[in-house]
Design a protein around this motif. Structure first.
Motif, PDB file in Angstrom:
ATOM      1  N   UNK A  51      38.045  33.269  35.442  1.00 49.18           N
ATOM      2  CA  UNK A  51      38.722  33.175  36.758  1.00 49.18           C
ATOM      3  C   UNK A  51      39.317  34.478  37.118  1.00 49.18           C
ATOM      4  N   UNK A  52      39.666  35.410  36.270  1.00 50.47           N
ATOM      5  CA  UNK A  52      40.559  36.663  36.245  1.00 50.47           C
ATOM      6  C   UNK A  52      39.976  37.685  37.601  1.00 50.47           C
ATOM      7  N   UNK A  53      38.545  37.593  37.620  1.00 48.63           N
ATOM      8  CA  UNK A  53      38.244  38.503  38.519  1.00 48.63           C
ATOM      9  C   UNK A  53      37.751  37.848  39.819  1.00 48.63           C
ATOM     10  N   UNK A  54      37.322  38.535  40.739  1.00 53.06           N
ATOM     11  CA  UNK A  54      36.786  38.016  42.476  1.00 53.06           C
ATOM     12  C   UNK A  54      35.342  37.268  42.110  1.00 53.06           C
ATOM     13  N   UNK A  55      34.728  37.340  41.153  1.00 51.81           N
ATOM     14  CA  UNK A  55      33.219  36.853  41.233  1.00 51.81           C
ATOM     15  C   UNK A  55      33.249  35.222  41.142  1.00 51.81           C
ATOM     16  N   UNK A  56      34.303  34.566  40.519  1.00 57.56           N
ATOM     17  CA  UNK A  56      34.243  33.264  40.416  1.00 57.56           C
ATOM     18  C   UNK A  56      35.297  32.209  41.290  1.00 57.56           C
ATOM     19  N   UNK A  57      35.120  31.278  41.841  1.00 56.10           N
ATOM     20  CA  UNK A  57      36.085  30.604  42.590  1.00 56.10           C
ATOM     21  C   UNK A  57      36.842  29.557  41.887  1.00 56.10           C
ATOM     22  N   UNK A  58      35.927  28.808  40.869  1.00 53.37           N
ATOM     23  CA  UNK A  58      36.658  27.944  40.019  1.00 53.37           C
ATOM     24  C   UNK A  58      35.630  27.448  39.008  1.00 53.37           C
ATOM     25  N   UNK A  59      36.206  26.833  37.806  1.00 53.04           N
ATOM     26  CA  UNK A  59      35.349  26.663  36.761  1.00 53.04           C
ATOM     27  C   UNK A  59      34.890  25.022  37.213  1.00 53.04           C
ATOM     28  N   UNK A  60      33.973  24.442  37.268  1.00 49.26           N
ATOM     29  CA  UNK A  60      33.423  23.229  37.501  1.00 49.26           C
ATOM     30  C   UNK A  60      33.507  22.407  36.226  1.00 49.26           C
TER      31      UNK A  60
END
Length: 328
Positions: free
Chosen positions: A236-245
């Motif tokens: 989650x450190x970068x802008x690529x991911x909104x959240x971990x499902x």
């Protein structure tokens, strides 16, 4: 853990046990004391166990095949489990049988009486050096963990196995020295049988502990909590991911962790951009936790009900959770 450190501890223990086994067996032939025979077999079993650990380490390095696509890393766990079986049967049960036999048919040595005492004292010194090597190598990877937690949580089985074996060997030597000395002082060989029984009980207990802990590794363990947290932060450190499902981890071997996660991604304009974003996340995970060598990330569009449905899966490890040691 360092494979070199584990190998060094195993080799030190192997050399010590081979020399100790020979001297103990000579002492048994000269005196007929059951505790010396039990300790001889104990050292022979330990030597065989260390050879098994070395063999397991070598076989675990084989390259992956189509039949075993994740490699052979868990072979180290299998050989460590075999060690516990050998220790239980060859070491523990034999000593208990020998104790029963000598208790039922006591025989007091009438020559070379003090040879076993000398042999046991020398063996204690040699075994102490082996134990010290195992402690030094374990301290390199133990960190701030207690010794109990290190044995229970270590993913590489070699150092915990050698530590427990060396500890058992030292205590066994003390028990044997007690039994032999009391036999010579009182001229009653049932003290020797009692010392032999103490050795047998000790080896059985250590074998059971090893079997329980190794069984959990064989079944498959996830990453420790601090590694799970590090992986989550990397994702989650970068802008690529909104959240971990949801996310699951599994050790394929002592030095190889698999990470599988379904991740909620933001809207991408092309598949090429999406692939580049996932590659960036994988690189961050490997930097944060170098053992995470096998990574599977499934991109998805996050919906509030999706993770609730997924969380019902057996063995789910979600953010902030780590699979713990199931045995013991």
């Amino acid at each position: 853990m360092s494979a070199d450190g584990g190998t060094k501890a195993i080799v030190a223990a192997l050399l010590a046990n081979v020399g100790i086994a020979i001297t103990k067996f000579i002492a048994f032939l000269l005196t007929g004391l059951s505790s010396m025979l039990a300790e001889s077999i104990h050292s022979v079993a330990d030597s065989g166990n260390q050879a098994l650990l070395l063999l397991g380490g070598k076989r675990a390095k084989r390259a992956a095949t189509p039949q075993h696509p994740f490699g052979y890393g868990r072979e180290r766990y299998i050989y460590a489990f075999i060690v516990s079986i050998v220790l239980f049967t060859v070491g523990g049960l034999f000593a208990l049988y020998e104790a029963y036999h000598k208790w039922s048919h006591p025989e007091t040595p009438d020559k070379w009486q003090w040879v076993p005492v000398v042999v046991l004292v020398v063996a204690i010194v040699m075994e102490s050096f082996s134990f010290r090597t195992a402690i030094v190598e374990s301290n390199r990877v133990r960190g701030n963990q207690s010794w109990v937690r290190f044995v229970r949580r270590a993913k590489a089985p070699e150092l915990p196995v050698v530590l427990l074996e060396d500890l058992g060997a030292l205590l066994g030597l003390v028990f044997a020295l007690f039994g032999v000395s009391m036999t010579l002082i009182t001229d009653n060989s049932r003290w020797d049988a009692a010392g032999t029984a103490m050795i047998g009980v000790l080896l059985v207990v250590i074998a059971v502990i090893l079997a329980i802990e190794t069984k959990s590794l064989l079944l498959g363990e996830g990453a420790e909590a601090h590694d799970v947290t590090a992986i989550e932060k990397a994702i989650t450190a970068g802008p690529e991911i909104e959240r971990i499902i949801h996310m699951k981890t599994l050790y394929l071997g002592p030095d190889e962790l698999m990470v599988a996660a379904k991740i909620g991604v933001r809207t991408w304009h092309s598949a090429e951009e999406l692939a580049g974003g996932i590659n960036a996340v994988e690189a961050r995970i490997r930097t944060a936790v170098p053992a995470a060598r096998v990574i599977y990330l499934e991109p998805d569009i996050y919906h509030a009900g999706a993770d609730r449905a997924d969380s019902g899966a057996a063995g789910h490890t979600g953010p902030g959770e780590a699979a713990g040691r199931s045995g013991g």
